[in-house]
Design a protein around this motif. Sequence first.
Motif: not given
Length: 62
Positions: A30-39, A49-62
């Motif tokens: 299973y991928p390492n996914v988390h529910k996060i608040r995103v703009v 969102v998976c942790t690789k996308c968070m680390k790569a900066g593909k999402v902006q956290k709220a």
Amino acid sequence: MARRCEICGKGPMFGHQISHAHNVSRRVFYPNVHKIRVVVDGEVVRKTVCTKCMKAGKVQKA
């Protein structure tokens, strides 16, 4: 929680679990996914969102 990243689409992968005696059984990675608040478009939404996308900066956290 869905085990799929809403950004890159990464989901479960299948493979084998192999013992020392080489007994083989099916398993799931299973991928390492988390529910996060995103703009998104100026709005704050909750996404899975998976942790690789968070680390790569593909999402902006709220």
